[in-house]
Write a protein that holds these residues in place. Sequence first.
Motif, mmCIF file in Angstrom:
data_model
loop_
_atom_site.group_PDB
_atom_site.id
_atom_site.type_symbol
_atom_site.label_atom_id
_atom_site.label_comp_id
_atom_site.label_asym_id
_atom_site.label_seq_id
_atom_site.Cartn_x
_atom_site.Cartn_y
_atom_site.Cartn_z
ATOM 1 N N TYR A 99 71.273 35.315 67.442
ATOM 2 C CA TYR A 99 70.447 35.834 66.343
ATOM 3 C C TYR A 99 69.995 34.714 65.416
ATOM 4 O O TYR A 99 68.874 34.747 64.880
ATOM 5 C CB TYR A 99 71.225 36.888 65.560
ATOM 6 C CG TYR A 99 71.295 38.233 66.248
ATOM 7 C CD1 TYR A 99 70.157 38.823 66.797
ATOM 8 C CD2 TYR A 99 72.502 38.920 66.351
ATOM 9 C CE1 TYR A 99 70.218 40.049 67.435
ATOM 10 C CE2 TYR A 99 72.574 40.152 66.988
ATOM 11 C CZ TYR A 99 71.430 40.713 67.523
ATOM 12 O OH TYR A 99 71.496 41.927 68.153
ATOM 13 N N LEU B 260 69.895 42.808 62.222
ATOM 14 C CA LEU B 260 70.757 43.074 63.377
ATOM 15 C C LEU B 260 72.039 42.239 63.312
ATOM 16 O O LEU B 260 73.123 42.741 63.630
ATOM 17 C CB LEU B 260 70.001 42.788 64.672
ATOM 18 C CG LEU B 260 68.855 43.739 65.010
ATOM 19 C CD1 LEU B 260 68.185 43.333 66.321
ATOM 20 C CD2 LEU B 260 69.341 45.181 65.105
ATOM 21 N N LEU C 99 72.306 47.179 70.595
ATOM 22 C CA LEU C 99 71.704 45.945 70.101
ATOM 23 C C LEU C 99 70.848 45.292 71.180
ATOM 24 O O LEU C 99 69.774 44.731 70.892
ATOM 25 C CB LEU C 99 72.793 44.972 69.640
ATOM 26 C CG LEU C 99 73.607 45.363 68.407
ATOM 27 C CD1 LEU C 99 74.685 44.305 68.139
ATOM 28 C CD2 LEU C 99 72.714 45.529 67.186
#
Length: 262
Positions: free
Chosen positions: A195, A221, A250
């Motif tokens: 991420y 997220l 996810l």
Amino acid sequence: MRFAIGLAQALVPALFMNVYIVGLNQISDIDIDKVNKPYLPLASGEYTLKTGIAIVTAFAIASLAMGAYIGSQPLLWALLISFALGTAYSIKLPFLRWKRSAFAAATCILAVRAIIVQLCFYMHMQSFVFGRALIMTRPLIFATGFMCFFSVVIALFKDIPDLEGDRFFGIQSYTVRLGQERVFWVCIQLLLAAYGVATVVGASSGILWARCAMVLGHAVLASILWYHASQIDLKSKAAITAFYMFVWKLFYAEYFLIPFMR
């Protein structure tokens, strides 16, 4: 309309192939699942072994037949490779049942989820559906790289709830070798790193709306991931299983952000 048809041409046979792969794994793991997942249809006795074999055979034939009928070579290759790797992963034959090796199992999952799906589905849409030249785009490169991280995490995480049965039946997963807590936090760190990289890559976009969507989307997220990870009870098998399903959410959520890569 062309996009919707091309998407359906890819998704339906891919879904059928996924039923085959998951079903074959359950057929091969009945004894293990009686320990790890006694609620599954075969392990619980809801379906007989004969019924299970009939279902996975029908879905495999239907998937490959659809791929051949549609006529898209990239799609057919994706189905064939998925069939081959899914079979090698689970089936109890000499030199196969690669899930017994943690590295081979992870390689199978990464190859299908991160590479074959991204590249072959892209080629199916780009060349077969729209008749365009194949080029390596930023979204394709990003999606492939990001999903490599995610596929490694899924390959590691799927065994965390299955420690008891895998250990008893000699499946040398990384969880068996390293322990649940250590593998869990390795998975979290890998996802947070992914991420983080996605946020940096998104911030490099020259389009303001795309930059905002990528940075904010991945930051949200990552925050949700960290919050859930910090709350989990690693001594609870139910909690670990629920978190594993959350990781899959996810995974699919990322496909809503990939189109913003510019």
